[in-house]
Design a protein around this motif. Structure first.
Motif, short mmCIF file in Angstrom:
data_model
loop_
_atom_site.label_atom_id
_atom_site.label_comp_id
_atom_site.label_asym_id
_atom_site.label_seq_id
_atom_site.Cartn_x
_atom_site.Cartn_y
_atom_site.Cartn_z
N ALA A 152 0.83 -1.21 0.00
CA ALA A 152 0.00 0.00 0.00
C ALA A 152 0.86 1.26 0.00
O ALA A 152 0.56 2.23 -0.71
CB ALA A 152 -0.94 -0.01 1.21
N ALA B 195 1.27 4.03 -3.25
CA ALA B 195 1.13 5.48 -3.07
C ALA B 195 2.42 6.22 -3.43
O ALA B 195 2.37 7.33 -3.96
CB ALA B 195 0.73 5.78 -1.63
N HIS C 109 2.07 6.93 -8.09
CA HIS C 109 1.25 8.13 -8.23
C HIS C 109 1.75 8.91 -9.45
O HIS C 109 2.92 9.27 -9.51
CB HIS C 109 1.28 9.00 -6.99
CG HIS C 109 0.14 9.95 -6.92
ND1 HIS C 109 0.03 11.04 -7.76
CD2 HIS C 109 -0.97 9.96 -6.15
CE1 HIS C 109 -1.08 11.67 -7.49
NE2 HIS C 109 -1.71 11.03 -6.53
N ARG D 189 6.59 12.21 -1.92
CA ARG D 189 5.35 12.11 -1.15
C ARG D 189 5.68 12.27 0.33
O ARG D 189 6.68 11.76 0.82
CB ARG D 189 4.68 10.75 -1.34
CG ARG D 189 4.31 10.39 -2.77
CD ARG D 189 3.28 11.31 -3.43
NE ARG D 189 2.10 11.58 -2.69
CZ ARG D 189 0.98 10.87 -2.72
NH1 ARG D 189 0.89 9.81 -3.48
NH2 ARG D 189 -0.07 11.22 -2.00
N ALA E 180 0.86 11.89 3.74
CA ALA E 180 0.10 11.49 2.55
C ALA E 180 0.18 9.98 2.35
O ALA E 180 -0.83 9.33 2.02
CB ALA E 180 0.60 12.22 1.32
N LEU E 181 1.35 9.41 2.56
CA LEU E 181 1.51 7.96 2.42
C LEU E 181 0.69 7.22 3.46
O LEU E 181 0.04 6.21 3.15
CB LEU E 181 2.99 7.58 2.52
CG LEU E 181 3.89 8.08 1.40
CD1 LEU E 181 5.35 7.84 1.74
CD2 LEU E 181 3.52 7.44 0.07
N LYS F 279 -2.02 8.27 4.95
CA LYS F 279 -3.44 8.42 4.62
C LYS F 279 -3.85 7.47 3.49
O LYS F 279 -4.86 6.78 3.58
CB LYS F 279 -3.73 9.86 4.24
CG LYS F 279 -5.19 10.13 3.96
CD LYS F 279 -5.42 11.59 3.65
CE LYS F 279 -6.90 11.85 3.36
NZ LYS F 279 -7.15 13.25 3.06
N GLU F 280 -3.06 7.44 2.42
CA GLU F 280 -3.40 6.59 1.27
C GLU F 280 -3.27 5.11 1.59
O GLU F 280 -4.03 4.29 1.09
CB GLU F 280 -2.53 6.95 0.07
CG GLU F 280 -2.96 8.24 -0.59
CD GLU F 280 -2.25 8.48 -1.90
OE1 GLU F 280 -2.05 7.52 -2.67
OE2 GLU F 280 -1.89 9.64 -2.15
N ALA F 281 -2.29 4.75 2.41
CA ALA F 281 -2.07 3.34 2.75
C ALA F 281 -2.96 2.89 3.91
O ALA F 281 -3.02 1.70 4.21
CB ALA F 281 -0.61 3.11 3.10
N ASN F 282 -3.59 3.85 4.58
CA ASN F 282 -4.48 3.59 5.71
C ASN F 282 -3.73 2.89 6.86
O ASN F 282 -4.21 1.92 7.44
CB ASN F 282 -5.69 2.77 5.28
CG ASN F 282 -6.83 2.86 6.28
OD1 ASN F 282 -6.95 3.86 6.99
ND2 ASN F 282 -7.63 1.83 6.35
#
Length: 108
Positions: free
Chosen positions: A22, A26, A30, A36, A40-41, A43-46
């Protein structure tokens, strides 16, 4: 110097591998950004920022990810930032990064 791609190295089929996948999706795929931020990483990878930093450090030691020289919070994958591959790894930014990781409990 020939570096491996993240898809050849990450532990596929494990929980850690899923998290790493994940983060790399990201980071490396992207279409808009070379660099990045950790936030941000995460958030995108949760996953948590601390977990993202652990993953980045693992791959930083392998020479596969690089810290942005202009911003310590931003990272790039070697294929997206090829100029960083040619630079010396033993620099002040690298030492600073190790110290920051130690402070958040990640043992380099």
């Amino acid at each position: 110097m020939s570096l491996k791609q993240w898809t050849d190295v990450y532990p596929q089929g494990t929980k850690a591998g899923d998290e790493e996948q994940a983060v790399f999706i990201a980071l490396a795929r992207h279409p808009r950004w070379q660099w990045r931020s950790v936030a941000a990483l995460a958030k995108e990878a949760n996953i948590t920022k601390q977990r993202v930093e652990e993953i980045l450090y693992k791959y930083w030691k392998m020479g596969m990810v690089f810290q942005n020289p202009a911003s310590e919070e931003q990272w790039g994958y070697w294929e997206r930032v090829p100029d960083e591959v040619k630079k010396d790894q033993g620099n002040l930014a690298s030492e600073d990064n190790e110290e920051r990781l130690k402070k958040v409990g990640v043992n380099p």
